[in-house]
Design a protein around this motif. Structure first.
Motif, mmCIF file in Angstrom:
data_model
loop_
_atom_site.group_PDB
_atom_site.id
_atom_site.type_symbol
_atom_site.label_atom_id
_atom_site.label_comp_id
_atom_site.label_asym_id
_atom_site.label_seq_id
_atom_site.Cartn_x
_atom_site.Cartn_y
_atom_site.Cartn_z
ATOM 1 N N THR A 58 0.840 -1.194 0.000
ATOM 2 C CA THR A 58 0.000 0.000 0.000
ATOM 3 C C THR A 58 0.877 1.246 0.000
ATOM 4 O O THR A 58 1.795 1.389 0.823
ATOM 5 C CB THR A 58 -0.914 0.026 1.230
ATOM 6 N N GLY A 59 0.581 2.153 -0.953
ATOM 7 C CA GLY A 59 1.346 3.383 -1.075
ATOM 8 C C GLY A 59 0.853 4.471 -0.137
ATOM 9 O O GLY A 59 -0.094 4.287 0.642
ATOM 10 N N THR A 60 1.459 5.640 -0.229
ATOM 11 C CA THR A 60 1.139 6.749 0.682
ATOM 12 C C THR A 60 -0.260 7.310 0.456
ATOM 13 O O THR A 60 -0.835 7.921 1.347
ATOM 14 C CB THR A 60 2.165 7.877 0.502
ATOM 15 N N GLU A 61 -0.830 7.119 -0.741
ATOM 16 C CA GLU A 61 -2.153 7.663 -1.045
ATOM 17 C C GLU A 61 -3.208 6.572 -1.125
ATOM 18 O O GLU A 61 -4.274 6.781 -1.698
ATOM 19 C CB GLU A 61 -2.096 8.461 -2.350
ATOM 20 N N GLY A 62 -2.937 5.424 -0.540
ATOM 21 C CA GLY A 62 -3.930 4.369 -0.489
ATOM 22 C C GLY A 62 -3.950 3.437 -1.674
ATOM 23 O O GLY A 62 -4.697 2.461 -1.681
ATOM 24 N N GLU A 63 -3.118 3.705 -2.670
ATOM 25 C CA GLU A 63 -3.071 2.830 -3.831
ATOM 26 C C GLU A 63 -2.287 1.567 -3.499
ATOM 27 O O GLU A 63 -1.488 1.534 -2.566
ATOM 28 C CB GLU A 63 -2.460 3.551 -5.029
ATOM 29 N N THR A 64 -2.523 0.526 -4.273
ATOM 30 C CA THR A 64 -1.828 -0.741 -4.088
ATOM 31 C C THR A 64 -0.881 -0.955 -5.254
ATOM 32 O O THR A 64 -1.292 -0.866 -6.414
ATOM 33 C CB THR A 64 -2.833 -1.898 -3.994
ATOM 34 N N GLN A 65 0.390 -1.238 -4.978
ATOM 35 C CA GLN A 65 1.390 -1.283 -6.044
ATOM 36 C C GLN A 65 2.289 -2.505 -5.909
ATOM 37 O O GLN A 65 2.615 -2.946 -4.813
ATOM 38 C CB GLN A 65 2.242 -0.012 -6.011
ATOM 39 N N ALA A 66 2.675 -3.044 -7.088
ATOM 40 C CA ALA A 66 3.678 -4.107 -7.167
ATOM 41 C C ALA A 66 4.732 -3.682 -8.172
ATOM 42 O O ALA A 66 4.418 -3.018 -9.176
ATOM 43 C CB ALA A 66 3.042 -5.426 -7.586
ATOM 44 N N VAL A 67 5.982 -4.054 -7.929
ATOM 45 C CA VAL A 67 7.083 -3.655 -8.807
ATOM 46 C C VAL A 67 7.765 -4.903 -9.359
ATOM 47 O O VAL A 67 8.144 -5.804 -8.597
ATOM 48 C CB VAL A 67 8.111 -2.780 -8.049
ATOM 49 N N LEU A 68 7.900 -4.938 -10.682
ATOM 50 C CA LEU A 68 8.665 -5.986 -11.351
ATOM 51 C C LEU A 68 10.034 -5.403 -11.676
ATOM 52 O O LEU A 68 10.172 -4.545 -12.552
ATOM 53 C CB LEU A 68 7.958 -6.430 -12.631
ATOM 54 N N ASP A 69 11.055 -5.856 -10.967
ATOM 55 C CA ASP A 69 12.402 -5.343 -11.190
ATOM 56 C C ASP A 69 12.972 -5.834 -12.515
ATOM 57 O O ASP A 69 12.500 -6.813 -13.103
ATOM 58 C CB ASP A 69 13.320 -5.758 -10.044
ATOM 59 N N ARG A 70 14.007 -5.153 -12.953
ATOM 60 C CA ARG A 70 14.640 -5.506 -14.231
ATOM 61 C C ARG A 70 15.242 -6.898 -14.184
ATOM 62 O O ARG A 70 15.217 -7.633 -15.181
ATOM 63 C CB ARG A 70 15.721 -4.466 -14.566
ATOM 64 N N LEU A 71 15.789 -7.276 -13.050
ATOM 65 C CA LEU A 71 16.407 -8.586 -12.870
ATOM 66 C C LEU A 71 15.715 -9.340 -11.744
ATOM 67 O O LEU A 71 15.277 -8.712 -10.765
ATOM 68 C CB LEU A 71 17.903 -8.434 -12.554
#
Length: 274
Positions: A58-71
């Protein structure tokens, strides 16, 4: 879930300058164990073994985020994205939201080391979010294509390797459409990466079967080096076949045309004129 896209989860996508991809869901998720699932598309009847799970935060503004890294890089193919609301929940396909791919536009200007990886988020025909990925030991990125009356010249740049003595371009007939391989000259640049290849229209037409055929383009960076496919992968265009269309050149009653396949690989088509 139903087929109504108003009830299905939707994800926005942002490509970062360092190669990562960030996926954002507008609504918060009640279960902190929720994950994003990437599943590689396989042929009918093939086992579903290629997966990647990403943590959702959960981000600072209530959004939900996932990150796919380069490696580590993803295997080459097409990957569908799903939401897992809990570890034992049924996967839900993600609808496509906004896609900010500006960081990918100039990707062909950056040199890549081996293995060469590329990935482009795109919407499927039915509006779901997917990734087209490429992973190759070396890659020849096609650039400007100049079509003349007698020949077609392709400007390209090598990634993951360099040109050496004995470098040659080879055109391979697909299926039974031609009589053996054909060679084309390589005009190498000073840095051993930039090069030009020139395809003679008459020679290609002469080597093609009467019913027409297709020729795939490879460069051998050295006399004993394995072939490297010439393609256009390092930008934000997931499929170029219908949008990058080059004119045909007529010779001896045939038409010769450069084109990109559905996988963005460079090929030539030879067919009867008209």
């Amino acid at each position: 879930m139903t087929g109504d896209d108003r009830t299905e989860p939707r994800a926005h996508c942002l490509a970062g300058p360092d190669g990562h991809l960030a996926f954002t869901l507008a609504a918060p998720l009640p279960d902190p164990r929720a994950q994003l699932l990437l599943r590689r598309r396989t042929g009918t009847g093939s086992p579903d073994t290629e997966r990647r799970l990403l943590a959702l935060e959960t981000g600072t503004e209530g959004e939900t985020q996932a990150v796919l890294d380069r490696l580590p890089p993803l295997a080459e193919g097409r990957w569908d994205l799903y939401l897992l609301r809990a570890p034992d929940a049924e996967p839900e396909r993600l609808r496509t939201g906004l896609r900010d791919l500006r960081a990918l536009v100039d990707g062909h200007l950056r040199d890549r080391t081996s293995p060469v990886a590329a990935r482009i988020p795109y919407p499927t025909k039915d509006g779901y979010l997917a990734l087209r990925t490429w992973l190759r030991t070396a890659h020849a990125e096609a650039g400007r294509i100049e079509v003349g009356d007698r020949s077609t010249t392709v400007h390209a740049r090598l990634h993951g390797t360099r040109l050496a003595d004995g470098a040659v371009v080879r055109l391979r007939p697909r299926g039974s459409g031609g009589d053996g391989e054909q060679s084309a000259p390589v005009d190498a640049g000073a840095d051993g990466r930039d090069f030009r290849l020139t395809v003679d229209h008459r020679a290609l037409a002469t080597g093609t079967s009467a019913g027409g055929g297709f020729w795939d383009v490879f460069v051998h960076p050295a006399a004993d080096a394995p072939p490297v496919r010439v393609a256009r992968l390092l930008d934000d265009v997931e499929q170029r076949k219908g949008s990058f269309v080059y004119p045909s050149a007529r010779t001896d009653g045939t038409e010769v045309r450069a084109y990109y396949t559905v996988d963005n690989d460079l090929s030539f088509q030879v067919r009867a004129a008209g």
